[in-house]
Design a protein around this motif. Sequence first.
Motif, PDB file in Angstrom:
ATOM      1  N   LEU A 537      -3.876  -3.957   5.101  1.00 42.16           N
ATOM      2  CA  LEU A 537      -4.018  -2.632   4.501  1.00 42.16           C
ATOM      3  C   LEU A 537      -4.613  -1.623   5.483  1.00 42.16           C
ATOM      4  CD1 LEU A 537      -5.218  -3.787   0.977  1.00 42.16           C
ATOM      5  CD2 LEU A 537      -3.125  -2.485   1.447  1.00 42.16           C
ATOM      6  N   ARG A 538      -5.581  -2.042   6.267  1.00 41.18           N
ATOM      7  CA  ARG A 538      -6.167  -1.115   7.250  1.00 41.18           C
ATOM      8  C   ARG A 538      -5.151  -0.745   8.323  1.00 41.18           C
ATOM      9  NH1 ARG A 538     -11.695  -4.618   7.132  1.00 41.18           N
ATOM     10  NH2 ARG A 538     -12.762  -3.422   5.478  1.00 41.18           N
ATOM     11  N   GLU A 539      -4.373  -1.737   8.771  1.00 47.22           N
ATOM     12  CA  GLU A 539      -3.341  -1.439   9.761  1.00 47.22           C
ATOM     13  C   GLU A 539      -2.298  -0.498   9.173  1.00 47.22           C
ATOM     14  OE1 GLU A 539      -1.539  -1.375  13.412  1.00 47.22           O
ATOM     15  OE2 GLU A 539      -3.480  -2.249  12.868  1.00 47.22           O
ATOM     16  N   SER A 540      -1.944  -0.720   7.909  1.00 48.76           N
ATOM     17  CA  SER A 540      -1.002   0.172   7.232  1.00 48.76           C
ATOM     18  C   SER A 540      -1.555   1.594   7.168  1.00 48.76           C
ATOM     19  CB  SER A 540      -0.727  -0.350   5.815  1.00 48.76           C
ATOM     20  OG  SER A 540       0.054   0.551   5.072  1.00 48.76           O
ATOM     21  N   PHE A 541      -2.823   1.713   6.821  1.00 51.47           N
ATOM     22  CA  PHE A 541      -3.452   3.033   6.721  1.00 51.47           C
ATOM     23  C   PHE A 541      -3.461   3.738   8.084  1.00 51.47           C
ATOM     24  CE2 PHE A 541      -7.042   5.958   6.643  1.00 51.47           C
ATOM     25  CZ  PHE A 541      -6.891   6.581   5.403  1.00 51.47           C
ATOM     26  N   ILE A 542      -3.808   2.999   9.138  1.00 51.33           N
ATOM     27  CA  ILE A 542      -3.869   3.586  10.485  1.00 51.33           C
ATOM     28  C   ILE A 542      -2.500   4.089  10.923  1.00 51.33           C
ATOM     29  CG2 ILE A 542      -4.214   3.024  12.925  1.00 51.33           C
ATOM     30  CD1 ILE A 542      -6.466   1.112  11.972  1.00 51.33           C
ATOM     31  N   VAL A 543      -1.492   3.270  10.706  1.00 49.91           N
ATOM     32  CA  VAL A 543      -0.123   3.664  11.103  1.00 49.91           C
ATOM     33  C   VAL A 543       0.295   4.921  10.364  1.00 49.91           C
ATOM     34  CG1 VAL A 543       2.306   2.991  10.998  1.00 49.91           C
ATOM     35  CG2 VAL A 543       0.583   1.342  11.773  1.00 49.91           C
ATOM     36  N   ARG A 544       0.004   4.982   9.099  1.00 48.86           N
ATOM     37  CA  ARG A 544       0.420   6.146   8.318  1.00 48.86           C
ATOM     38  C   ARG A 544      -0.356   7.397   8.724  1.00 48.86           C
ATOM     39  NH1 ARG A 544       1.383   2.709   2.700  1.00 48.86           N
ATOM     40  NH2 ARG A 544       3.655   2.707   2.879  1.00 48.86           N
ATOM     41  N   SER A 557      -4.438   3.820   0.873  1.00 48.88           N
ATOM     42  CA  SER A 557      -5.805   4.057   0.412  1.00 48.88           C
ATOM     43  C   SER A 557      -6.016   3.433  -0.965  1.00 48.88           C
ATOM     44  CB  SER A 557      -6.091   5.557   0.364  1.00 48.88           C
ATOM     45  OG  SER A 557      -7.403   5.819  -0.066  1.00 48.88           O
ATOM     46  N   TYR A 558      -5.012   3.554  -1.830  1.00 53.99           N
ATOM     47  CA  TYR A 558      -5.108   2.937  -3.154  1.00 53.99           C
ATOM     48  C   TYR A 558      -5.212   1.413  -3.025  1.00 53.99           C
ATOM     49  CZ  TYR A 558      -3.789   1.126  -7.706  1.00 53.99           C
ATOM     50  OH  TYR A 558      -3.771   0.419  -8.885  1.00 53.99           O
ATOM     51  N   GLY A 559      -4.416   0.827  -2.136  1.00 55.14           N
ATOM     52  CA  GLY A 559      -4.494  -0.616  -1.913  1.00 55.14           C
ATOM     53  C   GLY A 559      -5.867  -1.037  -1.419  1.00 55.14           C
ATOM     54  N   GLU A 571     -18.757   0.966  -4.082  1.00 58.61           N
ATOM     55  CA  GLU A 571     -18.896   2.302  -3.511  1.00 58.61           C
ATOM     56  C   GLU A 571     -17.706   2.633  -2.612  1.00 58.61           C
ATOM     57  OE1 GLU A 571     -21.037   4.482  -4.508  1.00 58.61           O
ATOM     58  OE2 GLU A 571     -21.760   2.935  -5.890  1.00 58.61           O
ATOM     59  N   ARG A 572     -17.317   1.677  -1.800  1.00 64.94           N
ATOM     60  CA  ARG A 572     -16.152   1.904  -0.940  1.00 64.94           C
ATOM     61  C   ARG A 572     -14.895   2.079  -1.777  1.00 64.94           C
ATOM     62  NH1 ARG A 572     -16.139  -1.098   4.795  1.00 64.94           N
ATOM     63  NH2 ARG A 572     -18.270  -0.645   5.426  1.00 64.94           N
ATOM     64  N   ALA A 573     -14.782   1.303  -2.849  1.00 64.88           N
ATOM     65  CA  ALA A 573     -13.627   1.435  -3.726  1.00 64.88           C
ATOM     66  C   ALA A 573     -13.558   2.843  -4.302  1.00 64.88           C
ATOM     67  CB  ALA A 573     -13.704   0.410  -4.847  1.00 64.88           C
ATOM     68  N   THR A 574     -14.707   3.383  -4.690  1.00 69.11           N
ATOM     69  CA  THR A 574     -14.740   4.735  -5.266  1.00 69.11           C
ATOM     70  C   THR A 574     -14.221   5.767  -4.271  1.00 69.11           C
ATOM     71  OG1 THR A 574     -16.640   4.131  -6.639  1.00 69.11           O
ATOM     72  CG2 THR A 574     -16.225   6.486  -6.293  1.00 69.11           C
ATOM     73  N   VAL A 575     -14.663   5.661  -3.035  1.00 69.87           N
ATOM     74  CA  VAL A 575     -14.230   6.623  -2.006  1.00 69.87           C
ATOM     75  C   VAL A 575     -12.717   6.575  -1.829  1.00 69.87           C
ATOM     76  CG1 VAL A 575     -14.349   7.182   0.449  1.00 69.87           C
ATOM     77  CG2 VAL A 575     -16.441   6.572  -0.797  1.00 69.87           C
ATOM     78  N   TYR A 576     -12.167   5.385  -1.725  1.00 67.85           N
ATOM     79  CA  TYR A 576     -10.723   5.271  -1.510  1.00 67.85           C
ATOM     80  C   TYR A 576      -9.926   5.734  -2.732  1.00 67.85           C
ATOM     81  CZ  TYR A 576     -11.078   2.906   2.996  1.00 67.85           C
ATOM     82  OH  TYR A 576     -11.301   2.615   4.329  1.00 67.85           O
ATOM     83  N   TYR A 577     -10.405   5.412  -3.941  1.00 69.33           N
ATOM     84  CA  TYR A 577      -9.721   5.913  -5.140  1.00 69.33           C
ATOM     85  C   TYR A 577      -9.712   7.443  -5.158  1.00 69.33           C
ATOM     86  CZ  TYR A 577      -9.300   1.468  -7.740  1.00 69.33           C
ATOM     87  OH  TYR A 577      -8.947   0.216  -8.164  1.00 69.33           O
TER      88      TYR A 577
END
Length: 731
Positions: A537-544, A557-559, A571-577
């Motif tokens: 998921l992080r690699e996907s986010f970086i590429v996008r 980000s949702y993933g 807390e991290r989940a809240t930020v990404y949502y």
Amino acid sequence: MSLTELSRKVSYSKGYLSKIENGDKPPTYELARACDAALGTGGQLLGLVPRLQRGLMTFLPSQLPAEGADFVGRDRELRLMESFLADGSTVVVVSGAPGVGKTALALRWAHQVRDRFPDGSLFTNLRGYDPSNEPIEPTEVLDSFLRALNVPLDSIPTTMESRASLFRTILDRKRVLLVLDNAYSVRQVRPLLPSSPNCLVIVTSRRSLPGLVAREGARRVVLEPLPEPEAITLLRRRIGATRADSEPEAVEALAAHCAYLPLALRVASEWVGSRPRRHLTDMAQDLASARTRLDALSVEDDATTAVRSVFSWSYRALPTEAARLFRLLGLHGGAEFSVGAAAALFNSTPREVRRWLDTLSSMHLVSEVAATRFRFHDLLWLYARERAQAEESAESRKAAVGRLVSWYLRSATAANKLLAPAWHPPLVEGPCPETEPEQFTDYREALNWCELECDNLVAASRLAYDHGFAALAWKLPVTNWDYFHLRKRWAAWIDAHEVALLSTQRIGDRRAEAWVRNNLGIAYCDLRKFDQAFSHLRESFIVREQLDDDWGRAWSSYGLATTHQAAGELERATVYYENSLVFFEETDDLLGKGLCLAGLADLHRVRGEVDQALATLRRAVRLFRALEDRHAEGYAATKLGATLREAGRTQEALDYFRQSLAISRQAGDRQGEAFALDNLALVLHESGQREQAQDHWLRALRILDELGDPRVNDIRARLSTTDGVPPVGEQ
């Protein structure tokens, strides 16, 4: 043990147990299971429950397939098997080479002795030597047998050991005949053996299965090719006595070239019978010379070489179109295929290809298994593959694979649009075969097609990758993601997406790679393999981010939000949502917006912010209803029920959980069904309805266990800590 102590151990009231003890109430199947677990009696009490009280019907299983009308000989083997039965043997193993007639002999004898087993007959193909599938697991066979023995679905245990114990209990003191065909190993067979000395088990296998002989005292029949006179008798019956007697030496030669194997003899006789004007001598010479064309397939002292010669002989007699279809079908990724897939390979219409499939079926080169589905015998499938390699050019093979995978892609697109109409996958363009893709009239039809074709869809991705269709190889799994996600087919989901990932890297399509990694991350999150999930998921986010793909970045980000939430990092989940929600609101992506709101509401609930959670969830439900997405609405209903439970509004919570349960069952969402059952159980338990709660938890446990969902451990934990309910492993 006192009644009070037993009541505590099995979680049934003392008063209820007293009524059963005094005969005022009949014992139930569920109570017998609980008592067996508490008392360690290994299923003995279960066996004492009257059949009708357990929900068992009075009809008996009768599963033996019909025996072949042209069975010939084997008198010695039949007498030997009869002597084994007279000596009290309960397990007989029929072993021998492929095509030698093991199944035919087993069924012949089974039909001869079936009247001695008045409690029924069971049959299964264990798929020990199936090139497209792994050998079938004993757990799956036991499930099928228990259903055939009329055990209610919700009463079938989840583990192999428990199913085997129940199976043995039901067959105790019964006289049942079992035929276990095409076994691969002793491990596959042993759990399927009843303990009753009154039952008979016939096992067929290419292996000798010495473990059954050593430990279970099985008796073995090693089947050899037919003696020459019996092989000739089989040919005479199938091609006609008059014709055979006019050229007896040719018939002898035909039998010899077939190595006296029944399978080869039947295929050969079908070909001879379809050419009544040909001289048998000429045909025998044709078969004799086939060895030069099949040297690459020949193995010294391997009787199957003759089988391949017969396949070649029958194949070369086919009309040109049927022969080409036969070899192109060898390129298909699985031994079972639909008329539509065959038409795509052949670049024709289903109507035309059905004509040639009927030709192949009439010559026993394929078998019709359903109205629009066919299957290869394993050796014939391998032979068809070899013919394709030998006779089709590389360009022709590649074109056929391209048409096939494109057909699967377009059909999967149509199916998944019905499963998740609000979802918009990447482009699905590819080579467009003349064959129209499958069309579906409703949700259930689309889901059933995906279920039937799941393994073929995974294999099609591999085919596409191997033949240079990298774009098709990644698009097919991504397009089929809705099905994977709905049915939680994690193994297929991950296997197909791993091929897809290699494909995107081969062609350097980073946008596609991000989609594939996103989907892999969600699969690994479901399996609670958080390291792999975060990595993808992080690699996907970086590429996008690098591609300025805001919409894709929102989904990554949702993933990440759902994965952080599952890992307990709220807390991290809240930020990404919240980050995802901003973009989804800007682009008016209703599905993305609704899912983010549902996730945020869950976090509000965990923090005790019940009113805010309810308001947020109701916004999500309105969005899902606007999309007419019942699956998503059921997902939100579970969260609403959980929030109302926290607020102490028990009846409303129950209503939402029941609504979610109904939607999940209608959609075929087994994980969602399990989650709804779990939540219903919590409310029922808290309101004092503990028997019902336990029943709901056990149902949820069975579902999650069958799915291989790691959340099954959560249910086990609930069962082990709810006021005297014993741990699941002890039930």
